[in-house]
Design a protein around this motif. Sequence first.
Motif, mmCIF file in Angstrom:
data_model
loop_
_atom_site.group_PDB
_atom_site.id
_atom_site.type_symbol
_atom_site.label_atom_id
_atom_site.label_comp_id
_atom_site.label_asym_id
_atom_site.label_seq_id
_atom_site.Cartn_x
_atom_site.Cartn_y
_atom_site.Cartn_z
ATOM 1 N N ASN A 1 37.885 7.934 52.305
ATOM 2 C CA ASN A 1 37.208 9.057 51.677
ATOM 3 C C ASN A 1 35.808 9.247 52.260
ATOM 4 O OD1 ASN A 1 37.101 11.167 49.632
ATOM 5 N ND2 ASN A 1 35.559 9.874 48.658
ATOM 6 N N ASP A 2 35.083 8.159 52.458
ATOM 7 C CA ASP A 2 33.746 8.258 53.043
ATOM 8 C C ASP A 2 33.802 8.869 54.441
ATOM 9 O OD1 ASP A 2 32.709 7.158 50.743
ATOM 10 O OD2 ASP A 2 32.475 5.132 51.598
ATOM 11 N N LYS B 1 38.508 4.218 49.499
ATOM 12 C CA LYS B 1 37.081 4.564 49.475
ATOM 13 C C LYS B 1 36.544 4.732 50.884
ATOM 14 C CE LYS B 1 35.577 2.567 45.095
ATOM 15 N NZ LYS B 1 34.726 1.542 44.465
#
Length: 65
Positions: free
Chosen positions: A44-45, A41
Motif C-alpha cells: 500500500n505504501d 502495508k
Amino acid sequence: MAKALIGYMNSDLRTPHHLIAENARLRARVQELEQLVLSLKSENDTLVAAHTELLESSIQEMQPA
C-alpha cells in the motif's frame, strides 16, 4: 503461585493434547496473518507513493508555462 507457574509451562499434563495442538495452530495462523498485514502495508505504501508521484507530475503539466 504454583498454579500460575504451571499455567505457563508447555508440559502441563492437565491440558488435553488436542487443545495444545489447536493453540499451536492458532498461534501459527496469527503469525501468518501478521506477516500478511505487514506485506499489504508495504504494498500500500508503494502504491500511495506511485500515485502521489503521478498526481504531482499531472499538476506540473497543468501549470502554465
